[in-house]
Design a protein around this motif. Structure first.
Motif, PDB file in Angstrom:
ATOM      1  N   ASN A 208       0.830  -1.212   0.000  1.00 48.56           N
ATOM      2  CA  ASN A 208       0.000   0.000   0.000  1.00 48.56           C
ATOM      3  C   ASN A 208       0.861   1.259   0.000  1.00 48.56           C
ATOM      4  O   ASN A 208       0.591   2.206  -0.727  1.00 48.56           O
ATOM      5  N   ASP A 209       1.905   1.251   0.824  1.00 49.73           N
ATOM      6  CA  ASP A 209       2.812   2.393   0.885  1.00 49.73           C
ATOM      7  C   ASP A 209       3.452   2.636  -0.478  1.00 49.73           C
ATOM      8  O   ASP A 209       3.518   3.773  -0.950  1.00 49.73           O
ATOM      9  N   ILE A 210       3.900   1.563  -1.118  1.00 49.90           N
ATOM     10  CA  ILE A 210       4.546   1.672  -2.425  1.00 49.90           C
ATOM     11  C   ILE A 210       3.566   2.234  -3.463  1.00 49.90           C
ATOM     12  O   ILE A 210       3.916   3.127  -4.242  1.00 49.90           O
ATOM     13  N   LYS A 211       2.349   1.725  -3.464  1.00 51.90           N
ATOM     14  CA  LYS A 211       1.353   2.194  -4.439  1.00 51.90           C
ATOM     15  C   LYS A 211       1.007   3.665  -4.230  1.00 51.90           C
ATOM     16  O   LYS A 211       0.902   4.433  -5.185  1.00 51.90           O
ATOM     17  N   ILE A 212       0.830   4.072  -2.988  1.00 51.47           N
ATOM     18  CA  ILE A 212       0.497   5.463  -2.684  1.00 51.47           C
ATOM     19  C   ILE A 212       1.636   6.387  -3.097  1.00 51.47           C
ATOM     20  O   ILE A 212       1.417   7.414  -3.742  1.00 51.47           O
ATOM     21  N   ARG A 213       2.868   6.016  -2.752  1.00 52.36           N
ATOM     22  CA  ARG A 213       4.026   6.840  -3.111  1.00 52.36           C
ATOM     23  C   ARG A 213       4.145   6.992  -4.625  1.00 52.36           C
ATOM     24  O   ARG A 213       4.462   8.052  -5.126  1.00 52.36           O
ATOM     25  N   ALA A 214       3.919   5.890  -5.338  1.00 48.27           N
ATOM     26  CA  ALA A 214       4.030   5.925  -6.802  1.00 48.27           C
ATOM     27  C   ALA A 214       3.000   6.889  -7.403  1.00 48.27           C
ATOM     28  O   ALA A 214       3.311   7.646  -8.317  1.00 48.27           O
ATOM     29  N   LYS A 215       1.785   6.883  -6.858  1.00 50.42           N
ATOM     30  CA  LYS A 215       0.742   7.791  -7.369  1.00 50.42           C
ATOM     31  C   LYS A 215       1.081   9.243  -7.043  1.00 50.42           C
ATOM     32  O   LYS A 215       0.934  10.123  -7.881  1.00 50.42           O
ATOM     33  N   VAL A 216       1.519   9.474  -5.818  1.00 49.02           N
ATOM     34  CA  VAL A 216       1.841  10.827  -5.387  1.00 49.02           C
ATOM     35  C   VAL A 216       3.030  11.382  -6.175  1.00 49.02           C
ATOM     36  O   VAL A 216       3.069  12.564  -6.504  1.00 49.02           O
ATOM     37  N   GLU A 217       3.977  10.529  -6.490  1.00 46.94           N
ATOM     38  CA  GLU A 217       5.191  10.963  -7.192  1.00 46.94           C
ATOM     39  C   GLU A 217       5.028  10.875  -8.706  1.00 46.94           C
ATOM     40  O   GLU A 217       5.884  10.354  -9.404  1.00 46.94           O
ATOM     41  N   GLY A 218       3.937  11.329  -9.211  1.00 47.71           N
ATOM     42  CA  GLY A 218       3.779  11.421 -10.650  1.00 47.71           C
ATOM     43  C   GLY A 218       2.851  10.405 -11.268  1.00 47.71           C
ATOM     44  O   GLY A 218       2.940  10.133 -12.458  1.00 47.71           O
ATOM     45  N   ASN A 219       1.976   9.826 -10.470  1.00 51.23           N
ATOM     46  CA  ASN A 219       0.985   8.875 -10.979  1.00 51.23           C
ATOM     47  C   ASN A 219       1.640   7.797 -11.856  1.00 51.23           C
ATOM     48  O   ASN A 219       1.218   7.522 -12.965  1.00 51.23           O
ATOM     49  N   ARG A 220       2.684   7.196 -11.323  1.00 53.51           N
ATOM     50  CA  ARG A 220       3.421   6.164 -12.054  1.00 53.51           C
ATOM     51  C   ARG A 220       3.142   4.790 -11.465  1.00 53.51           C
ATOM     52  O   ARG A 220       2.540   4.661 -10.407  1.00 53.51           O
ATOM     53  N   GLU A 221       3.601   3.776 -12.149  1.00 53.86           N
ATOM     54  CA  GLU A 221       3.462   2.403 -11.660  1.00 53.86           C
ATOM     55  C   GLU A 221       4.537   2.132 -10.608  1.00 53.86           C
ATOM     56  O   GLU A 221       5.675   2.595 -10.746  1.00 53.86           O
ATOM     57  N   PRO A 222       4.220   1.368  -9.562  1.00 50.44           N
ATOM     58  CA  PRO A 222       5.238   0.997  -8.570  1.00 50.44           C
ATOM     59  C   PRO A 222       6.351   0.183  -9.226  1.00 50.44           C
ATOM     60  O   PRO A 222       6.114  -0.556 -10.183  1.00 50.44           O
ATOM     61  N   SER A 223       7.556   0.324  -8.701  1.00 54.42           N
ATOM     62  CA  SER A 223       8.685  -0.426  -9.236  1.00 54.42           C
ATOM     63  C   SER A 223       9.467  -1.088  -8.105  1.00 54.42           C
ATOM     64  O   SER A 223       9.252  -0.792  -6.929  1.00 54.42           O
ATOM     65  N   GLU A 224      10.389  -1.938  -8.491  1.00 52.61           N
ATOM     66  CA  GLU A 224      11.224  -2.641  -7.508  1.00 52.61           C
ATOM     67  C   GLU A 224      12.049  -1.637  -6.691  1.00 52.61           C
ATOM     68  O   GLU A 224      12.356  -1.890  -5.531  1.00 52.61           O
ATOM     69  N   ALA A 225      12.394  -0.511  -7.280  1.00 51.19           N
ATOM     70  CA  ALA A 225      13.185   0.509  -6.579  1.00 51.19           C
ATOM     71  C   ALA A 225      12.421   1.133  -5.414  1.00 51.19           C
ATOM     72  O   ALA A 225      13.028   1.747  -4.535  1.00 51.19           O
ATOM     73  N   ASP A 226      11.109   0.968  -5.393  1.00 47.55           N
ATOM     74  CA  ASP A 226      10.287   1.533  -4.316  1.00 47.55           C
ATOM     75  C   ASP A 226      10.287   0.676  -3.049  1.00 47.55           C
ATOM     76  O   ASP A 226       9.854   1.133  -1.995  1.00 47.55           O
ATOM     77  N   ILE A 227      10.750  -0.554  -3.155  1.00 46.59           N
ATOM     78  CA  ILE A 227      10.614  -1.495  -2.042  1.00 46.59           C
ATOM     79  C   ILE A 227      11.487  -1.122  -0.851  1.00 46.59           C
ATOM     80  O   ILE A 227      10.995  -1.007   0.276  1.00 46.59           O
ATOM     81  N   GLN A 228      12.770  -0.942  -1.065  1.00 49.72           N
ATOM     82  CA  GLN A 228      13.681  -0.661   0.046  1.00 49.72           C
ATOM     83  C   GLN A 228      13.294   0.601   0.812  1.00 49.72           C
ATOM     84  O   GLN A 228      13.204   0.565   2.046  1.00 49.72           O
ATOM     85  N   PRO A 229      13.027   1.722   0.141  1.00 46.53           N
ATOM     86  CA  PRO A 229      12.608   2.914   0.895  1.00 46.53           C
ATOM     87  C   PRO A 229      11.311   2.686   1.680  1.00 46.53           C
ATOM     88  O   PRO A 229      11.135   3.248   2.764  1.00 46.53           O
ATOM     89  N   ALA A 230      10.421   1.855   1.163  1.00 46.82           N
ATOM     90  CA  ALA A 230       9.175   1.567   1.877  1.00 46.82           C
ATOM     91  C   ALA A 230       9.469   0.816   3.177  1.00 46.82           C
ATOM     92  O   ALA A 230       8.860   1.100   4.215  1.00 46.82           O
ATOM     93  N   PHE A 231      10.386  -0.134   3.141  1.00 45.02           N
ATOM     94  CA  PHE A 231      10.752  -0.856   4.365  1.00 45.02           C
ATOM     95  C   PHE A 231      11.415   0.083   5.367  1.00 45.02           C
ATOM     96  O   PHE A 231      11.169  -0.015   6.574  1.00 45.02           O
ATOM     97  N   VAL A 232      12.233   1.006   4.897  1.00 46.49           N
ATOM     98  CA  VAL A 232      12.890   1.963   5.793  1.00 46.49           C
ATOM     99  C   VAL A 232      11.845   2.857   6.461  1.00 46.49           C
ATOM    100  O   VAL A 232      11.884   3.075   7.676  1.00 46.49           O
TER     101      VAL A 232
END
Length: 142
Positions: free
Chosen positions: A30-54
């Protein structure tokens, strides 16, 4: 590191056998999906995973301190899952060495240009940088 697909399948498969892990995976997704939308309405990517865990580690660490009882146990179980996936954080020694290098490369740098140093640290260490520690180190050099 775990992939988006593994998070999605794990969330479903672990629902009955490991609810803390299933819930954690769901919240990370959910965090990854929300961040992806907020940051330019893009699709979530593998690069979003580590920052989400942090981010989730920070959130759960604070939550564990603020609640008691069963909810605290649930948060603690989720925190343990999150910590399995955290990257090894940059050490104080590594950060200090890099700060010294940045300052040496920019003679005449002042405390007013602390943002430049912090920016270079973030580019070098990424999600493994403890911003509070880095800020303290940088301030001590001026």
């Amino acid at each position: 590191m775990i992939t988006l697909k593994e998070l999605q399948t794990g969330k479903i498969k672990l629902r009955l056998t490991d609810p803390a892990r299933s819930t954690t995976y769901g919240e990370i997704l959910n965090d990854i999906k929300i961040r992806a939308k907020v940051e330019g309405n893009r699709e979530p990517s593998e690069a979003d995973i580590q920052p989400a865990f942090v981010r989730m580690n920070k959130t759960l660490s604070e939550a564990v301190k603020q609640v008691e009882g069963k909810l605290q146990e649930e948060y603690q179980a989720q925190l343990e899952v999150v910590q399995e996936f955290l990257p090894q954080m940059a050490t104080e020694e590594e950060v200090t060495k890099k700060v010294d290098g940045i300052i040496a490369a920019h003679p005449g740098i002042t405390v007013k240009q602390m943002g430049l140093v912090m920016k270079e640290l973030k580019e070098t260490f990424g999600a493994t940088l403890d911003g509070r520690m880095a800020s303290t180190i940088v301030k001590s050099k001026f």
